[in-house]
Design an enzyme around this catalytic site. Sequence first.
Site, mmCIF file in Angstrom:
data_model
loop_
_atom_site.group_PDB
_atom_site.id
_atom_site.type_symbol
_atom_site.label_atom_id
_atom_site.label_comp_id
_atom_site.label_asym_id
_atom_site.label_seq_id
_atom_site.Cartn_x
_atom_site.Cartn_y
_atom_site.Cartn_z
ATOM 1 N N ALA A 1 0.996 -1.010 -0.139
ATOM 2 C CA ALA A 1 -0.191 0.679 0.213
ATOM 3 C C ALA A 1 0.646 1.168 -0.118
ATOM 4 O O ALA A 1 2.159 0.881 0.733
ATOM 5 C CB ALA A 1 -0.702 0.282 1.529
ATOM 6 N N GLY B 1 -0.221 -4.994 0.818
ATOM 7 C CA GLY B 1 -1.219 -4.807 0.175
ATOM 8 C C GLY B 1 -0.441 -6.030 -1.861
ATOM 9 O O GLY B 1 -1.616 -6.216 -2.338
ATOM 10 N N GLU C 1 -0.938 -9.510 -1.222
ATOM 11 C CA GLU C 1 -2.254 -9.374 -0.539
ATOM 12 C C GLU C 1 -2.863 -9.426 -2.266
ATOM 13 O O GLU C 1 -3.795 -10.165 -2.439
ATOM 14 C CB GLU C 1 -2.911 -8.564 0.303
ATOM 15 C CG GLU C 1 -2.241 -8.717 1.443
ATOM 16 C CD GLU C 1 -2.846 -7.666 2.594
ATOM 17 O OE1 GLU C 1 -2.372 -6.168 2.319
ATOM 18 O OE2 GLU C 1 -3.190 -7.995 3.147
ATOM 19 N N GLU D 1 4.217 -5.634 6.489
ATOM 20 C CA GLU D 1 3.159 -4.813 7.168
ATOM 21 C C GLU D 1 3.842 -4.673 8.992
ATOM 22 O O GLU D 1 3.792 -3.916 9.681
ATOM 23 C CB GLU D 1 1.720 -5.002 7.463
ATOM 24 C CG GLU D 1 1.517 -4.773 6.020
ATOM 25 C CD GLU D 1 1.369 -6.464 5.586
ATOM 26 O OE1 GLU D 1 2.157 -7.073 5.475
ATOM 27 O OE2 GLU D 1 0.388 -6.070 4.210
#
Length: 642
Positions: A61, A100, A103, A123
């Site tokens: 992200a 992310g 993911e 993370e």
Amino acid sequence: MTVTLQRHGAIAVVTIDNPPVNAVAHAVRQGLMDAVAQTENAADIRAVVLACAGRTFVAGADVKEFDMPPVDPNLPDVIAAIEAAETPWVAAVHGTALGGGLEIAMGCHYRIADPKARMGLPEVTLGLVPGAGGTVRLPRLVSADLAVAMVAGGKPISAQVALEAGLLDALAEGDLRDAALAFAASCSAPRRTLGLPVVGKTDPEAFDKTASDLRRKARGQRSVSVAIETLERGLTLPSADALAEERATFLSLKASDQARGLRHIFFAERATLADPRCKAEPRALTHIGVVGGGTMGAGIASLCLMRGFAVTLIERDDASAEAGAERVRTTLQGSAKRGLLHDHAGALARLQSATTYDALAEADLVIEAVFEDMSVKKNVFAALDAATRPDAILATNTSYLDVNEIAACLKDPSRAIGLHFFSPAHIMKLLEIVLPDRVADDVVATAARLSKSLGKIGVFSGVCDGFIGNRIMSSYRSEADRLLLDGAFPSEVDAAMRDFGFPMGIFEMQDLAGLDIAWAMRKRRRAEGKLAGNDSRISDRLCEAGRFGRKTGGGWYDYVDGRAQPSEHVSKVIDEERGGEAMMLTQDDIISRILVALRNEAEALIEEGIARSANDIDVVMVNGYGFPRWTGGPMFSARRGS
Ligand code: 3H9
């Protein structure tokens, strides 16, 4: 456009292009949503390849957006849309698929990767847990034992490991894009990760051991244990419930002080070398000389060899040269065993040792790591001035001496610089780059580039006694001494600071390093009139009694079978030096007094122009001196008021 779609017959290639690391910013999320709609509506598209432009697949992200209000579509919704698609999606991974990014890849129905790719869920290192399904999808692809290491440890795995574990379906042979197109052409239907059963704990003991090791090493960082709990829910709850819990946990951690601190350090570390002087063209570096084959010199030499440089190690006689070279060989062997050095034979072949400076005639850079004494250093620099090329850079590894005075020995002082490595040099991340007044810009730029090639976090410091880190640490030591005079005992001060998150207390640390080094320095500084006469009287008295720390069986503590125990001798000295009544000091009093002392010294360093910024000081203290990373460093926590 950050996300584009191209047709290759019946296959659509969706490409994310958001330099430098394809972070999932809002435009990427929106672009992916649009791509799902477009490909689902086109009856003639049979499969989709999701790829990235530039040096890497999505690295996570966009962390810069974490301090701003969220804007839809959010990443979990984007991934859900990809997973729900009727057209099969194939992720084509190169570089690093992180957070992310991984993911998204796990939301795709299949995954193929370049053999050099790496993937992970880091993370936790930002004080978070995955927030877009990582703890729910990963355990449906790999065993829980690996999942816990990835989710709570944060380290990426190689494509080879990922393939064997089940995270990847194939490795590309040859061009990734061609391989992904061929793979996509063979996919007839989507295989949704959330539709797969949880793989489970293949080795429950290994799972528990990994989890407890990681909890122990977390040193007060909450995200590690929260990540383990979140993964446990991913393993046991129905996927919809686990996803909702994971998202709520992610959002609450994102707003936490620890996550803010870790984000601050993440960006501060990447900004330390952003300096106008680094715009100069760096000098070429291939051959590095190291003077001194002791622990530090051998460590620096090993590091340079591990990073591909040719190294000539200089010692005063054959026996010392051989001993130094042997230290280097031992370090290289250890590093090769731990997987930190791939070309062991190549590194050994690039090592030479010698006993005269003329072996450095062609060196591009020489780093001296000899005894910490001004006259010894000056002699070395004068000899190097005569023996090296006039454009060779000459660096001193001193940890506190005046680099201007050392530079003044040279005909051309602009080629002198300080490179303050931390021991063990091949492991510790920090490198203080000490800039004497007359250093040339291209020498500064070369040092900055060297720091990157050596995998270090370089921070610029001006010249002063101790540079940034040691100056702050001596204010820590002085405040700890004052606490003793006011009523605390060494074990209480150490326990308070360990509780705060330091790996070790200041008195334990001094015992480990040896009290005699600081004693010698104090005597020198007193003689120069730079230190008040009574400062550190307690420490002086311990040294006068031969208590130099662990190596003499006693220092601030007594050592019985290697274990530290409070010392009656030390208590008596403290009582005598204290003279008056002892104050009652709580753990909070101790912590806050020490933090205030560190911040005052940090502010003085900025005012004096020694440190460029508060951020640089945070980076130094976190990477070189054990300040807990999740606080964001002393200056960040001061600004936040904690
Ligand atoms: C996450 O994904 C949460 C999700 O689970 C849920 C979401 C809902 N964002 O390190 P470099 C910048 S959390 C923004 O020098 P390298 C960096 O600041 C995220 N910016 O390159 C620098 O900018 P500048 C999980 C980022 O080649 C430039 O890129 N992901 C981000 O040595 C180059 O960076 C991570 O924690 C980011 N995510 O290493 C991965 N990442 O040039 C964090 C980098 O202006 N990133 N930048 O100074 C990394 O580990 C390394 O950057 C990487 C490249 C290995 C990718």
